[in-house]
Design a protein around this motif. Structure first.
Motif, short mmCIF file in Angstrom:
data_model
loop_
_atom_site.label_atom_id
_atom_site.label_comp_id
_atom_site.label_asym_id
_atom_site.label_seq_id
_atom_site.Cartn_x
_atom_site.Cartn_y
_atom_site.Cartn_z
N ASP A 12 0.87 -1.18 0.00
CA ASP A 12 0.00 0.00 0.00
C ASP A 12 0.90 1.23 0.00
O ASP A 12 1.90 1.26 0.71
CB ASP A 12 -0.91 0.00 1.23
CG ASP A 12 -2.10 0.94 1.08
OD1 ASP A 12 -1.88 2.16 0.85
OD2 ASP A 12 -3.24 0.47 1.18
N ARG A 18 -0.40 1.06 5.79
CA ARG A 18 0.58 -0.03 6.00
C ARG A 18 0.76 -0.29 7.49
O ARG A 18 0.75 -1.42 7.95
CB ARG A 18 1.93 0.30 5.37
CG ARG A 18 1.98 0.15 3.88
CD ARG A 18 3.39 0.06 3.35
NE ARG A 18 4.27 1.13 3.78
CZ ARG A 18 4.41 2.30 3.16
NH1 ARG A 18 3.69 2.57 2.07
NH2 ARG A 18 5.26 3.19 3.61
N ASP A 56 -3.12 -3.05 -2.27
CA ASP A 56 -3.97 -1.90 -2.51
C ASP A 56 -4.24 -1.82 -4.00
O ASP A 56 -3.33 -2.02 -4.81
CB ASP A 56 -3.26 -0.64 -2.01
CG ASP A 56 -4.15 0.59 -2.12
OD1 ASP A 56 -5.39 0.45 -2.06
OD2 ASP A 56 -3.61 1.70 -2.25
N MET A 59 -2.18 2.19 -6.55
CA MET A 59 -0.81 2.53 -6.15
C MET A 59 -0.08 3.10 -7.35
O MET A 59 -0.42 2.76 -8.48
CB MET A 59 -0.06 1.27 -5.68
CG MET A 59 -0.45 0.80 -4.30
SD MET A 59 0.61 -0.56 -3.75
CE MET A 59 0.05 -1.91 -4.77
#
Length: 128
Positions: A12, A18, A56, A59
């Motif tokens: 992430d 995170r 995620d 990103m």
């Protein structure tokens, strides 16, 4: 089942997320490996096989869909559960997740209890 400890890759680009994922998952005794972007995640995966991955969707450089589709084409990693993290609860996101072979989608804002349950469930199902 308590007592099982897994290695979970978390990718992430948001440091706060995170950290939060690390806190949630390490509370169950899991080892969390954090990657700040898709490139770092793939570099880690070159030499390691985690028990699960949380990616995620959004990103820089490479999104979670792209990482997932690459992972699912690598024989050694193909059976590793991939959970996609996203703020988008819509058909396009769900269709895309299916297309790349993701095992589950987790929506933000995250519920720690829900996340831990889903990670444990997916990893344990793979181990049977």
């Amino acid at each position: 089942m308590a007592g099982m400890s897994y290695t979970i890759l978390v990718a992430d680009d948001e440091p706060a997320i995170r950290t939060m994922l690390e806190v949630i998952l390490s509370a169950d005794g899991h080892r969390v490996v954090a990657a700040a972007d898709g490139k770092a995640a793939l570099e880690y995966l070159r030499d390691h096989t985690p028990d699960a991955m949380l990616l995620d969707v959004q990103m820089p450089h490479m999104d979670g869909f792209e990482i997932c589709s690459r992972v699912k084409r690598i024989k050694r990693l193909r059976d590793t559960p991939v959970l996609l993290l996203t703020g988008f609860d819509d058909d396009h996101t769900r269709d895309q997740a299916k297309l790349v072979g993701a095992d589950d989608i987790v929506y933000k804002p995250l519920s720690g209890k829900n996340l831990r349950g889903r990670v444990n469930q997916l990893v344990e199902a793979r181990r049977r």
